[in-house]
Design an enzyme around this catalytic site. Structure first.
Site, PDB file in Angstrom:
ATOM      1  N   TYR A 177       0.859  -1.181   0.000  1.00 15.13           N
ATOM      2  CA  TYR A 177       0.000   0.000   0.000  1.00 15.13           C
ATOM      3  C   TYR A 177       0.901   1.239   0.000  1.00 15.13           C
ATOM      4  O   TYR A 177       2.127   1.135   0.042  1.00 15.13           O
ATOM      5  CB  TYR A 177      -0.958  -0.027   1.200  1.00 15.13           C
ATOM      6  N   ARG A 225       1.894  -1.678  11.155  1.00 12.44           N
ATOM      7  CA  ARG A 225       2.050  -2.937  10.410  1.00 12.44           C
ATOM      8  C   ARG A 225       3.223  -2.769   9.461  1.00 12.44           C
ATOM      9  O   ARG A 225       3.287  -1.796   8.706  1.00 12.44           O
ATOM     10  CB  ARG A 225       0.779  -3.232   9.620  1.00 12.44           C
ATOM     11  N   CYS A 344      -6.969 -23.806   4.827  1.00 10.44           N
ATOM     12  CA  CYS A 344      -7.494 -23.951   3.460  1.00 10.44           C
ATOM     13  C   CYS A 344      -7.691 -22.605   2.769  1.00 10.44           C
ATOM     14  O   CYS A 344      -7.836 -22.536   1.551  1.00 10.44           O
ATOM     15  CB  CYS A 344      -8.824 -24.695   3.498  1.00 10.44           C
TER      16      CYS A 344
HETATM   17 FE1  SF4 Z   1      -9.836 -22.538   6.433  1.00  7.21          FE
HETATM   18 FE2  SF4 Z   1     -11.257 -21.551   8.467  1.00  7.21          FE
HETATM   19 FE3  SF4 Z   1      -8.639 -21.720   8.646  1.00  7.21          FE
HETATM   20 FE4  SF4 Z   1      -9.768 -19.922   7.030  1.00  7.21          FE
HETATM   21  S1  SF4 Z   1      -9.887 -19.989   9.241  1.00  7.21           S
HETATM   22  S2  SF4 Z   1      -8.037 -21.198   6.588  1.00  7.21           S
HETATM   23  S3  SF4 Z   1     -11.540 -21.105   6.327  1.00  7.21           S
HETATM   24  S4  SF4 Z   1     -10.089 -23.419   8.464  1.00  7.21           S
END
Ligand code: SF4
Ligand code: ADP
Length: 679
Positions: A177, A225, A344
């Site tokens: 940024y 940050r 994930c």
């Molecule tokens: Fe996956 Fe939930 Fe972790 Fe995000 S917070 S990476 S959706 S398990």
């Protein structure tokens, strides 16, 4: 249960400038896809995190001017009194739980195409927009007057932050940024006192930190940050030297690494506590407290970070999304109950799609306000009734868990010996082992419930279902991968799909290892095709991947997996063909059709693995549907299908469907509030 005293250091309060955090659990600023458009949703979600024990809870990035607009990505906003009013809902919710509230002031610069506001973005010089959408627009190089007004935007926003009763005010110095771009000699080619030497490139960041500090002095802490290089000896921007010039200025440093692929890395490629060299470096250069993320889910890793002095606060975005009650669970000695993030990045994906985040592990995320769902509490059963759940994949396991928690008499029947459904086989593919947490957390919870009986190795047919006489039936029998190529590109099977050299995903997931040159045809665009490719190449199989899309595994751009996926495939020697759809297979030869023209091409390969659509495994559901009268005559009250057997989707969708079915059982009118502006 009481807390194990070993973890006491995680619960020691710590001063941050003029304010004191009650413990070391710190929810750093993170996107939610809620932003200024959905303030109640955001306030409720942040409030739940504070209730769950996060001692500091921050906003997402908060625009301070109309020319800092990253739409279609949603951001929060602190531009006027209405924003102050809206954000006060969040600070009230966070303070009610005794936590500190932080706000992240944000000016994007070249990242903001300002598609909504139609303003011109300012930056260190005129730069092409950096959003992945490839928007053909450039920023305007800032004049001296623009720099003055930029500083004033921060000062005004700092006043508003106090009016909204925030305790910590962030200056945003990283993530490409504007303030970061001034630091970067690659972009900063100014010839005035804001460009050239390191001292000059740091000047604007220093001035803004000083301006904000003066305004909030004695009332709020100032956090910055900032990113460090991933490899400390590879620092072309001079970030370490620049840090040394301002190391003592703010009250707290929020440290990330320069390469976002690692900061926000998916668990396929980046493991817990991956950024620690950079964080330790910062810690050695400042006397101020330091917070950093590392997708920490293990209390012992967290403890070691604090005890070893690598960082003072355990920063979390994803772990606090997957389990808003993580700190409280450590405090209460409920370590086994922690719902660990699986890495994930489905949360991040939905923010990047412009909608509220959701979570594979925590189905209540984003539903705190509109559906009134709480991550640690659920209404007791509406009546003393029985529920049969068929299928123990993510949908069935979550349904059984939440129904068990509500106190129903639950039977969970699963055809296989091993519970877990798709998770079992997919989590054995390279990089996907953390997906097993979806299964394991639920099995751990179910093991404590006396009202849930589990029957593995029990494939039920309609007759067996009726004979069990359960009052409610939930069918969660999943889906199976097709092997005929039917998907987005073509809704018909390809010629030769029945031949021996065509190997289905199901066979691969069952452990079959093909021999010879293998073409993986990916019309799924997510992780499965590349995960199979990496499994095969690790076993020495030559692999080519083809996709009808213009890039391979395109959806994984949203989960920040794409770049590292491509790197892994290329390094494993996988050849990649794009914009080619599957036409036909015959032994030794695969024909592909150009996605743009009528041209055809042929690939010499022995084996073809099509990864495309799935077929719902809904035969049982269809049979039951025909026998509803019999079901009712036996006292049956409700019957529904959920998850992949209803509509195949990602694991998060199946978990959500399981939770929703359990929450809403017996409810006449489930809540579903809509954020909207009524004029
Ligand atoms: Fe996956 Fe939930 Fe972790 Fe995000 S917070 S990476 S959706 S398990
Ligand atoms: P979802 O993602 O919707 O949870 P999965 O495919 O992961 O779906 O899981 C479905 C589960 O249902 C699998 O473990 C499968 O073995 C099981 N199953 C399918 N049909 C039956 C049946 N007739 N009786 C019991 N279990 C079944």
């Amino acid at each position: 249960m009481a807390r194990d005293p070993r973890y006491d250091p995680l619960f020691e309060p710590l001063k941050i400038g003029p304010v004191t955090a009650p413990n070391r659990f710190y929810q750093v600023p993170h996107c939610t896809g809620m932003g200024f458009q959905r303030p109640q949703m955001m306030a409720a979600m942040r409030g739940v995190k504070a209730e769950g024990g996060w001692g500091v809870v921050c906003t997402e990035y908060c625009s301070i001017d109309a020319s800092s607009d990253e739409s279609p990505y949603p951001s929060a906003s602190l531009r006027d009194d209405d924003d102050v009013h809206n954000l006060r809902q969040m600070t009230n919710a966070v303070h009610a739980a005794g936590s500190l509230a932080g706000v992240e002031l944000w000016y994007g610069g070249r990242s903001s195409a300002n598609l909504y506001s139609r303003e011109v973005a300012l930056d260190v010089t005129s730069l092409l927009n950096s959003a992945t959408l490839g928007i053909p627009v450039q920023s305007q190089a800032m004049s001296k007057a623009d720099i003055e007004s930029f500083r004033k935007m921060h000062s005004d926003a700092a006043h508003r932050a106090m009016a909204a009763e925030f305790d910590i005010v962030y200056v945003y110095g990283n993530h490409d940024y504007l303030l970061h771009n001034f630091l970067n000699p690659g972009y900063n080619q100014r010839e005035d006192e804001y460009g050239g030497s390191l001292e000059n490139r740091v000047r604007l960041l220093r001035e803004v930190i000083e301006d904000v500090s003066e305004i909030v002095s004695g009332r709020c802490a100032v956090a910055v940050r900032y990113s460090m290089p991933m490899q400390l000896d590879d620092d072309p921007e001079g970030l370490i030297e620049a840090f040394a010039l301002i190391a003592e200025l703010p009250d707290l440093w929020d440290i990330t690494v320069r390469d976002y692929r690692y900061e926000m890395g998916s668990s396929r490629f980046v493991k817990e506590a991956a950024n620690q060299a950079a964080v330790a470096k910062v810690k050695s250069m400042t006397s101020k407290p330091v917070v950093s993320v590392g997708r920490f889910t293990s209390p012992d890793t967290m403890l070691s970070q604090v005890v070893n002095g690598t960082q003072d606060f355990i920063g979390a975005a994803r772990p606090s999304i997957a389990d808003p009650f993580l700190p409280q669970k450590i405090d209460q000695g409920r370590i086994d109950d922690i719902r660990e993030c699986i890495g994930c990045n489905v949360c991040y994906a939905h923010d990047s799609l412009g909608v509220p985040i959701r979570c594979t592990q925590n189905p209540t995320m984003g539903e705190e306000w509109r559906r009134g769902w709480h991550p640690d509490r659920i209404d007791s059963r509406h009546a003393d009734e029985s529920v049969l759940v068929i299928g123990a994949g993510p949908a069935g396991l979550e349904a059984a868990c939440a129904l068990g928690q509500r106190g129903y008499r639950v039977i969970l029947a699963e055809a296989e010996q091993e519970l877990g459904g798709r998770i079992n086989r997919e989590s054995r593919l390279p990089g996907l082992s953390e997906y097993a947490r979806v299964r394991d957390w639920r099995l751990g919870q179910l093991a404590k419930m006396e009202n849930v009986q589990i029957y593995p190795d029990n494939r039920l047919d309609a007759e067996a279902v009726l004979e069990l006489n359960s009052q409610h039936v939930i069918v969660a029998t999943g889906a199976r991968w097709r092997s005929d190529g039917v998907g987005r590109w073509s809704n018909s099977a390809f010629d030769g799909c029945e031949l021996k050299g065509v190997v289905g995903v199901e066979q691969i997931l069952d452990g079959y290892m093909p021999q010879g040159h293998t073409l993986i045809y990916d019309d799924d665009h997510y992780y499965l095709g590349s995960a199979i490719a990496l499994k095969l190449t690790a076993a020495g199989v030559r692999v080519t991947m083809a996709t009808p899309a213009s890039e391979l595994a395109g959806w994984s751009n949203h989960t920040e997996e794409h770049s590292l996926t491509m790197q892994a495939l290329i390094e494993a020697g996988v050849e990649i063909i794009t914009a080619r759809g599957l036409v036909s297979y015959k032994p030794g030869e695969i024909e592909l059709g150009c996605a743009y023209s009528a041209r055809r091409s042929k690939i010499q390969a022995d084996v073809l693995i099509p990864v495309s659509a799935r077929t719902p495994d809904d035969e049982l559901w269809q049979q039951l549907d025909l026998r509803r009268d019999e079901f009712a005559a036996r006292g049956g009250l409700s019957m529904q299908r959920i998850g992949d057997c209803r509509a195949p989707g990602i694991v998060a969708a199946a978990v959500y469907a399981g939770h929703k079915a359990a929450r809403e059982l017996g409810q006449q009118e489930p809540a579903f509030k809509r954020d909207r502006v009524v004029v």
